[in-house]
Design an enzyme around this catalytic site. Structure first.
Site, mmCIF file in Angstrom:
data_model
loop_
_atom_site.group_PDB
_atom_site.id
_atom_site.type_symbol
_atom_site.label_atom_id
_atom_site.label_comp_id
_atom_site.label_asym_id
_atom_site.label_seq_id
_atom_site.Cartn_x
_atom_site.Cartn_y
_atom_site.Cartn_z
ATOM 1 N N ALA A 1 37.118 5.292 -6.118
ATOM 2 C CA ALA A 1 37.827 5.443 -7.540
ATOM 3 C C ALA A 1 36.697 5.389 -8.535
ATOM 4 C CB ALA A 1 38.590 4.128 -7.663
ATOM 5 N N ASP B 1 40.670 8.060 0.501
ATOM 6 C CA ASP B 1 40.845 7.133 -0.692
ATOM 7 C C ASP B 1 40.378 8.156 -1.856
ATOM 8 O OD1 ASP B 1 38.287 7.646 0.285
ATOM 9 O OD2 ASP B 1 37.613 5.828 0.607
ATOM 10 N N GLY C 1 39.227 -4.531 -0.902
ATOM 11 C CA GLY C 1 39.274 -3.376 -0.076
ATOM 12 C C GLY C 1 40.265 -1.901 -0.534
HETATM 13 O O1 PMV Z 1 38.568 0.178 4.872
HETATM 14 P P1 PMV Z 1 39.304 1.143 3.988
HETATM 15 O O2 PMV Z 1 40.415 0.569 3.447
HETATM 16 O O3 PMV Z 1 38.537 1.936 3.035
HETATM 17 O O4 PMV Z 1 39.917 1.974 5.317
HETATM 18 C C1 PMV Z 1 38.984 3.042 6.251
HETATM 19 C C2 PMV Z 1 39.771 4.030 6.649
HETATM 20 C C3 PMV Z 1 39.089 4.691 7.904
HETATM 21 O O5 PMV Z 1 40.182 5.594 8.518
HETATM 22 C C4 PMV Z 1 38.539 3.857 8.988
HETATM 23 C C5 PMV Z 1 37.906 5.578 7.019
HETATM 24 C C6 PMV Z 1 38.279 6.576 6.634
HETATM 25 O O6 PMV Z 1 37.504 6.938 5.727
HETATM 26 O O7 PMV Z 1 39.414 7.183 6.955
#
Ligand code: PMV
Length: 320
Positions: free
Chosen positions: A111, A152, A105
């Site tokens: 990426a 991300d 995850g």
């Molecule tokens: O599941 P991950 O590590 O991709 O994290 C998601 C984080 C959230 O805040 C729930 C969603 C987002 O896009 O910010």
């Protein structure tokens, strides 16, 4: 031919609240996605993405983004489509992605999107600023998932450790030299889109309560930001523990994550919490140097898998 690489991410503070116009803190990890792109004379799009079991995928450039797209090809293909809409090109393109496990995850979809976009821009000579790269890549993620804050995507582009507000309204690098984390994988693969949906449902059912939680998380993000820059890890650990309580209230923690978090704290971590959407994936613990072994062992005994992760790493770069 050009190869670019971009880091994966670990959410430090503010998950879920950041989907609703609050800030979060995120750091780039040492695990990197690599994407190689070459131009072809034929107007064809070819994709080899062994990590997601897509090999020899092929279609006409005029068909990019149209019709059924296999899951593993979506991010690269829609990234290409969004690039072509802004900057049409006559040649074909061969994309090869590698070296990043989507397993823990760490954000392989974002990426690979960012890498594809950057590699095409390098090859075609159509330079994109980091903000343009962020905006086009974030659009790609929204086109596919419909949801997500873009944290991300920002991490893949900028790297380091970021203070980030929904959609890239603020992207502020924090000037830090260390971040003493241990990362434990729960053994369960989480589905981010499903978990975002669950929190949305909760927000619709109990808007006041959930908005209060989001505001409290925002306060913790602001406090943690200041204390991370100071390197006051004991206090940052305390904010982590508080954040975890709110995430538990949102209903996204699991028994396994709780067991790993409590084991880490008992073994001497300053603080610990889940990282990301919840429902599985990873937890993080902030740990004094002399307690690293004890905390790692405790997470393992609780059934977790300690993953070797370096943090605060470099953003997107052209490899050759
Ligand atoms: O599941 P991950 O590590 O991709 O994290 C998601 C984080 C959230 O805040 C729930 C969603 C987002 O896009 O910010």
């Amino acid at each position: 031919m050009v190869t670019v690489s971009a880091p994966g991410k670990l959410m430090l503070f503010g998950e879920h609240a950041v989907v609703y116009d609050r800030p979060c803190l995120v750091t780039a990890v040492g695990q990197r996605m690599r994407v190689t792109v070459e131009l072809l004379d034929m107007p064809e799009f070819l994709l080899d993405a062994e990590d997601v079991k897509v090999i020899g995928y092929k279609k006409q450039m005029s068909e990019v983004g149209i019709g059924e797209i296999p899951k593993g090809a979506k991010f690269v293909e829609i990234a290409l489509k969004n690039f072509l809409e802004k900057h049409p090109m006559k040649t074909g393109i061969h994309v090869t992605t590698s070296e990043f496990s989507s397993f823990f995850g760490f954000g392989s979809s974002s990426a690979s999107t960012v890498c594809t976009m950057k590699a095409i821009s390098e090859l075609t000579g159509i330079k994109l600023s980091n903000k343009e790269l962020f905006d086009l890549s974030y659009k790609t993620i929204l086109d596919i998932q419909g949801k997500g804050s873009g944290f991300d995507v920002a991490t893949a582009v900028y790297g380091g450790t970021l203070y980030f507000v929904t959609g890239g309204k603020v992207i502020e690098p924090l000037n830090i030299s260390e971040l003493p984390l241990i990362v434990g994988y729960s053994g369960v693969k989480a589905d981010t889109v499903t978990l975002i949906g669950e929190v949305k449902k909760k927000l619709e059912e109990e808007p006041e309560k959930v908005n209060r939680i989001f505001d409290a998380i925002k306060d913790l993000v602001e406090k943690a930001k200041a204390d991370i820059v100071k390197g006051d890890w004991e206090t940052v650990g305390k904010w982590m523990n508080f954040d975890q309580e709110y995430l538990r209230d949102l209903g996204i923690s699991t028994e396994k994550l709780e067991a790993m978090i409590s084991a880490a704290k008992k073994a001497g971590a300053y603080g610990a919490k889940l990282s990301g959407a919840g429902g599985g994936d990873c937890m993080i613990a902030l740990v004094p140097n002399d307690k690293r072994k004890a905390v790692g062992d405790a997470i393992t005994i609780a059934g977790g898998q300690v993953i070797d992760v370096s943090v605060n790493t470099e953003g997107i770069r052209v490899e050759k």
